[in-house]
Motif scaffolding. Structure first.
Motif, PDB file in Angstrom:
ATOM      1  N   PHE A 122       3.101   1.221 -30.761  1.00 55.27           N
ATOM      2  CA  PHE A 122       2.794   2.187 -29.792  1.00 55.27           C
ATOM      3  C   PHE A 122       3.065   1.697 -28.409  1.00 55.27           C
ATOM      4  N   GLY A 123       3.299   2.575 -27.509  1.00 52.98           N
ATOM      5  CA  GLY A 123       3.289   2.105 -26.277  1.00 52.98           C
ATOM      6  C   GLY A 123       1.665   2.735 -25.731  1.00 52.98           C
ATOM      7  N   VAL A 124       0.976   1.804 -25.282  1.00 51.83           N
ATOM      8  CA  VAL A 124      -0.407   2.340 -25.147  1.00 51.83           C
ATOM      9  C   VAL A 124      -0.673   2.689 -23.529  1.00 51.83           C
ATOM     10  N   GLY A 125       0.573   2.841 -22.816  1.00 49.19           N
ATOM     11  CA  GLY A 125       0.570   3.345 -21.534  1.00 49.19           C
ATOM     12  C   GLY A 125       0.080   2.186 -20.705  1.00 49.19           C
ATOM     13  N   PHE A 126      -0.709   3.000 -19.529  1.00 49.73           N
ATOM     14  CA  PHE A 126      -1.153   2.011 -18.852  1.00 49.73           C
ATOM     15  C   PHE A 126      -1.993   0.829 -19.232  1.00 49.73           C
ATOM     16  N   TYR A 127      -2.706   0.984 -20.202  1.00 47.53           N
ATOM     17  CA  TYR A 127      -3.487  -0.001 -20.842  1.00 47.53           C
ATOM     18  C   TYR A 127      -2.981  -1.296 -21.226  1.00 47.53           C
ATOM     19  N   SER A 128      -1.739  -0.955 -21.526  1.00 50.85           N
ATOM     20  CA  SER A 128      -1.044  -2.271 -22.311  1.00 50.85           C
ATOM     21  C   SER A 128      -0.849  -3.292 -21.275  1.00 50.85           C
ATOM     22  N   ALA A 129      -1.003  -2.979 -19.847  1.00 55.00           N
ATOM     23  CA  ALA A 129      -1.051  -4.138 -18.763  1.00 55.00           C
ATOM     24  C   ALA A 129      -2.232  -5.192 -19.128  1.00 55.00           C
ATOM     25  N   PHE A 130      -3.313  -4.678 -19.688  1.00 59.06           N
ATOM     26  CA  PHE A 130      -4.280  -5.531 -20.150  1.00 59.06           C
ATOM     27  C   PHE A 130      -3.885  -6.718 -21.157  1.00 59.06           C
ATOM     28  N   MET A 131      -2.850  -6.391 -21.703  1.00 58.80           N
ATOM     29  CA  MET A 131      -2.308  -7.548 -22.650  1.00 58.80           C
ATOM     30  C   MET A 131      -2.152  -8.754 -22.123  1.00 58.80           C
ATOM     31  N   VAL A 132      -1.622  -8.719 -20.703  1.00 58.66           N
ATOM     32  CA  VAL A 132      -1.174  -9.981 -20.136  1.00 58.66           C
ATOM     33  C   VAL A 132      -1.985 -10.045 -18.756  1.00 58.66           C
ATOM     34  N   ALA A 133      -3.054  -9.157 -18.441  1.00 66.32           N
ATOM     35  CA  ALA A 133      -3.614  -9.322 -17.296  1.00 66.32           C
ATOM     36  C   ALA A 133      -4.934  -9.972 -17.325  1.00 66.32           C
ATOM     37  N   THR A 134      -5.419 -10.768 -16.080  1.00 68.93           N
ATOM     38  CA  THR A 134      -6.905 -10.928 -16.087  1.00 68.93           C
ATOM     39  C   THR A 134      -7.338  -9.979 -15.260  1.00 68.93           C
ATOM     40  N   LYS A 135      -6.655  -9.438 -14.395  1.00 67.79           N
ATOM     41  CA  LYS A 135      -6.991  -8.355 -13.514  1.00 67.79           C
ATOM     42  C   LYS A 135      -5.635  -7.456 -13.213  1.00 67.79           C
ATOM     43  N   VAL A 136      -6.298  -6.058 -13.112  1.00 67.71           N
ATOM     44  CA  VAL A 136      -5.230  -5.360 -12.578  1.00 67.71           C
ATOM     45  C   VAL A 136      -5.709  -4.345 -11.194  1.00 67.71           C
ATOM     46  N   THR A 137      -4.796  -4.141 -10.357  1.00 68.62           N
ATOM     47  CA  THR A 137      -5.299  -3.861  -9.312  1.00 68.62           C
ATOM     48  C   THR A 137      -4.160  -2.412  -9.093  1.00 68.62           C
ATOM     49  N   VAL A 138      -4.966  -1.291  -9.040  1.00 69.43           N
ATOM     50  CA  VAL A 138      -3.922  -0.125  -8.534  1.00 69.43           C
ATOM     51  C   VAL A 138      -4.128   0.401  -7.090  1.00 69.43           C
ATOM     52  N   TYR A 139      -3.201   0.226  -6.474  1.00 67.61           N
ATOM     53  CA  TYR A 139      -3.547   0.871  -5.026  1.00 67.61           C
ATOM     54  C   TYR A 139      -2.545   2.316  -4.977  1.00 67.61           C
ATOM     55  N   THR A 140      -3.523   3.206  -4.593  1.00 65.76           N
ATOM     56  CA  THR A 140      -2.626   4.569  -4.690  1.00 65.76           C
ATOM     57  C   THR A 140      -3.085   5.486  -3.751  1.00 65.76           C
ATOM     58  N   ARG A 141      -2.191   6.539  -3.169  1.00 68.58           N
ATOM     59  CA  ARG A 141      -2.193   7.379  -2.053  1.00 68.58           C
ATOM     60  C   ARG A 141      -1.475   8.527  -2.636  1.00 68.58           C
ATOM     61  N   SER A 142      -2.225   9.416  -2.884  1.00 63.18           N
ATOM     62  CA  SER A 142      -1.831  10.846  -3.375  1.00 63.18           C
ATOM     63  C   SER A 142      -0.785  11.577  -2.209  1.00 63.18           C
ATOM     64  N   HIS A 143       0.062  12.354  -2.932  1.00 56.25           N
ATOM     65  CA  HIS A 143       1.135  12.953  -1.997  1.00 56.25           C
ATOM     66  C   HIS A 143       0.332  13.943  -1.182  1.00 56.25           C
ATOM     67  N   GLN A 144      -1.091  14.477  -1.375  1.00 52.10           N
ATOM     68  CA  GLN A 144      -1.554  15.540  -0.859  1.00 52.10           C
ATOM     69  C   GLN A 144      -2.098  15.124   0.551  1.00 52.10           C
ATOM     70  N   PRO A 145      -1.429  15.634   1.687  1.00 55.51           N
ATOM     71  CA  PRO A 145      -1.324  15.380   3.075  1.00 55.51           C
ATOM     72  C   PRO A 145      -2.962  14.726   3.398  1.00 55.51           C
ATOM     73  N   GLU A 146      -4.099  15.919   3.184  1.00 57.66           N
ATOM     74  CA  GLU A 146      -5.166  15.182   3.599  1.00 57.66           C
ATOM     75  C   GLU A 146      -6.119  14.193   3.077  1.00 57.66           C
ATOM     76  N   ASP A 147      -5.514  13.712   2.005  1.00 58.87           N
ATOM     77  CA  ASP A 147      -6.184  12.663   1.162  1.00 58.87           C
ATOM     78  C   ASP A 147      -6.044  11.372   1.669  1.00 58.87           C
ATOM     79  N   THR A 148      -6.780  10.343   1.321  1.00 56.48           N
ATOM     80  CA  THR A 148      -6.636   8.870   1.811  1.00 56.48           C
ATOM     81  C   THR A 148      -6.368   7.950   0.694  1.00 56.48           C
ATOM     82  N   GLY A 149      -6.203   6.775   0.868  1.00 59.72           N
ATOM     83  CA  GLY A 149      -5.543   5.912  -0.264  1.00 59.72           C
ATOM     84  C   GLY A 149      -6.903   5.273  -0.902  1.00 59.72           C
ATOM     85  N   TRP A 150      -6.818   4.887  -2.215  1.00 55.34           N
ATOM     86  CA  TRP A 150      -7.908   4.494  -3.009  1.00 55.34           C
ATOM     87  C   TRP A 150      -7.255   3.147  -3.784  1.00 55.34           C
TER      88      TRP A 150
END
Ligand code: ADP
Ligand code: MG
Length: 648
Positions: A122-150
């Motif tokens: 399987f590709g377990v998608g996003f969670y496969s990162a945890f096979m190799v990670a001690t910590k995963v940080t996701v920086y994201t900013r939606s394309h919607q103009p009014e939104d902010t980053g998270w």
């Protein structure tokens, strides 16, 4: 600035993470494929929104995927300029099991309890990162103009935190702090190899530490008009590992019944050699430009294994297990559509450029024949693609051509198996057809026997082996009366004993004195030859018959000599049979025959000598042979009539 907000993973996600983290799975590197795949998806979605005119934050940001490694900090980061995620989407997408891939995975885990290997399928998608990670940080900013980053952070144990991110660019960046054992993924060279392997045809530029890595993009998703011959050729050489260009290329897109972009190539030469193991289908299966499988078994029938190329279907779930995929209904559907379209393509090519197609058929025809024998579903379409020489056509032609030429009174398709054109033309089995003005397919490949046997008919016309053709020529004025023919047949049968089942007069031989014909309706001489070569003839219950041409001077002569010179007549009867075997390609050990011929020749020269001095009365007594000799044509009769024919 807000304080981080702690969330617990949904129970199923926690369960999934537990399996992922504690698995002993070795191909951990697939996490890079999964994250690039997500980045490409998000970018693809953005491109779609942009095209649809949706207002977008930072509309001018370049659509590319950036991978950055830091081997001091032991991190790898994968960033895209895709649609990004709002706060709610973060919770929904990364904290719950809403999406299909992981759901299917968990389902499988439940069905295969205790089998840690399952994760490898399987590709377990996003969670496969945890096979190799001690910590995963996701920086994201939606394309919607009014939104902010998270910013989303987790150690993948039971919870994650979300806080506001300041001044983030549009899209998503995922930073992975690597476990001690997995520091290799912070090394540029290691990561480059992985990206090249999995993501070479991602439709967006991928940069590793600022340098482009995927030079070739997904040309199969581009329209034909944008592409040049050399684009195709370069791509083929790359994926086909071939120094030559392809022989054919087939680029097609469909929306229904499945969304498919396929680019398939036929190489110039087949790499498969008799006696070597079968080659593997080298067609890569993609889903939205992300490689799912590089040798997609089951995507095409085995007899199309000479094809190379790429098939991309949006309808495939990306996280499908390879094993389940192999017999999934979806794959079968893909297989059906692709095979049907490809065969149609070949048919069109054959009609458009017959010579080019003949070259193809010479090299790959046996794969198509394999298809006829093994794949009932495509048999009829494949039959149209066969090419054979015929008694009329020296350039190979199709069965449809043959049928279009059928003369009045011919309702069957006749075929003759022989070594080459000369052998077929000289075959006793062809004589009757020729005399009738019927065309015969000339087949030079022993496997064609099986092809014909499986096809049985074409366009409503039965395929009939020439030796089984029920051809009755108008009987010429008979040289021997019925009783004489019967006695002659008996004599030959007695001489040959068990070697033949029956000896009977033929209605279709013209130039040849005799021919062997298999007694069993399903059997032909070439079939018997194949069985002999496979050593399967030992117990063969089918005997063959000898058909004789009672008007041939040799037989007429033999009738005359039978009582007066029984010894030489027996030798002649035996030789008659051996000659028929040779004609049918069934002579195995010619040693005994050579001895006999030498003896016959010896008798001939002795007879000639004694004739020169004084002819023996018994040798000149039978006029029948000379009478027959008048009918004989060509060299054929010359040698054969000699022993029985006294000089004038
Ligand atoms: P899948 O890709 O099969 O949906 P994943 O576990 O890989 O499953 O990803 C879960 C979800 O997280 C995706 O469906 C998507 O909505 C979201 N996601 C993951 N990565 C990104 C990204 N780089 N940009 C935007 N959304 C993403
Ligand atoms: Mg994914």
């Amino acid at each position: 600035m807000s304080t981080p907000e702690k969330h617990n993973f949904q129970a199923e996600i926690a369960q999934l993470l537990d399996i992922v983290i504690h698995s002993l799975y070795t191909d951990k590197e697939i996490f890079i494929r999964e994250l690039i795949s997500n980045a490409a998806d998000a970018t693809e979605k953005l491109r779609f929104l942009q095209a649809a005119g949706t207002p977008i934050f930072e509309p001018d940001r370049e659509l590319k995927i950036s991978v950055n490694t830091d081997d001091t900090a032991h991190t790898i980061a994968i960033a895209d300029a895709g649609i990004g995620m709002t706060r709610d989407e973060l919770v929904e997408n990364l904290g719950t099991i809403a999406h299909s891939g992981s759901k299917a995975f968990l389902q499988q885990i439940k069905e295969n309890a205790g089998n840690p290997n399952i994760i490898g399928q399987f590709g377990v998608g996003f969670y496969s990162a945890f096979m190799v990670a001690t910590k995963v940080t996701v920086y994201t900013r939606s394309h919607q103009p009014e939104d902010t980053g998270w910013v989303w952070t987790s150690d993948g144990v039971s919870s994650y935190e979300i806080e506001a991110g300041v001044d983030l660019p549009r899209g998503t960046k995922i930073v992975i702090s690597l476990k001690d054992d997995d520091k290799e993924y912070a090394t540029a060279s290691r990561v480059e190899g992985i990206i090249k392997q999995y993501s070479n045809f991602v439709g967006f530029p991928i940069e590793l530490n600022g340098t482009a890595v995927n030079t070739i993009n997904a040309i199969w998703t581009r329209s034909k008009s944008e592409l040049t011959d050399s684009d195709y050729e370069e791509f083929y050489k790359f994926i086909g590992h071939d120094i030559d260009g392809p022989q054919y290329r087939f680029h097609f897109s469909a929306d229904a019944p499945l969304a498919i972009n396929a680019l398939l190539f036929v190489p110039k030469r087949s790499l498969e050699r008799p006696g070597m193991p079968k080659s593997e289908l080298e067609v890569q299966l993609y889903c939205r430009r992300i490689l799912i499988q590089s040798k997609a078994k089951g995507l095409l029938p085995e007899w199309l294994r000479f094809l190379k190329g790429v098939v991309d279907s949006e309808d495939l779930p990306l996280n499908i297990s390879r094993e389940t995929m192999q017999d999934s209904a979806l794959l079968q559907k893909l297989n059906k559509v692709l095979t049907g379209r490809f065969l149609k393509f070949l048919d069109e090519e054959a009609k458009g450029d017959a010579e080019k197609y003949t070259t193809f058929f010479k090299e790959f025809g046996h794969f198509l024949k394999e298809g006829i024998v093994s794949d009932f579903a495509h048999r009829d379409a494949l039959a149209k693609l066969l090419r054979y020489e015929t008694s009329v056509a020296e350039a190979p032609c199709g069965l449809a051509d043959y049928v279009s030429r059928l003369p009045e009174g011919q309702n069957e398709i006749y075929y003759l198996i022989g070594q080459n054109r000369g052998a077929c033309l000289a075959s006793p089995y062809y004589e009757g057809l020729k005399a009738k003005g019927f065309e015969a397919l000339f087949l030079y490949d022993p496997w064609d026997e099986f092809v014909m046997d499986h096809l049985r008919e074409f366009d409503g016309k039965k395929l009939v082996a020439a030796e089984k053709a029920e051809i009755a020529l108008e009987a010429p004025e008979s040289k021997l009366d019925e009783a004489a023919v019967r006695l002659l047949c008996n004599f030959i049968k007695e001489t040959l004993g068990d070697k033949v089942d029956e000896v009977k007069p033929s209605t279709r031989l013209v130039d040849s004195p005799a021919a062997v014909v298999e007694g069993d309706a399903q059997m032909t001489s070439s079939m018997r030859r194949i069985m002999k070569s496979m050593n399967r003839d030992g117990e063969n219950p089918f005997k063959h018959n000898l058909e004789i041409n009672p008007n041939h001077p040799m037989l007429v002569g033999l009738d005359g000599a039978r009582e007066a010179r029984p010894a030489v007549s027996k030798q002649i009867a035996e030789q008659l049979y051996d000659n028929a075997l040779i004609s049918a390609g069934l002579m195995e050990d010619p040693q005994a025959m050579l001895k006999r011929i030498n003896s016959l020749l010896e008798q001939l020269v002795t007879a000639e000598k004694s004739v020169g001095k004084k002819a023996k009365p018994s040798e000149t007594a039978k006029p029948a042979a000379t009478q027959g000799a008048k009918r004989s044509k060509g060299e054929n009769a010359k040698g054969e009539k000699a022993p029985a024919t006294p000089p004038k």
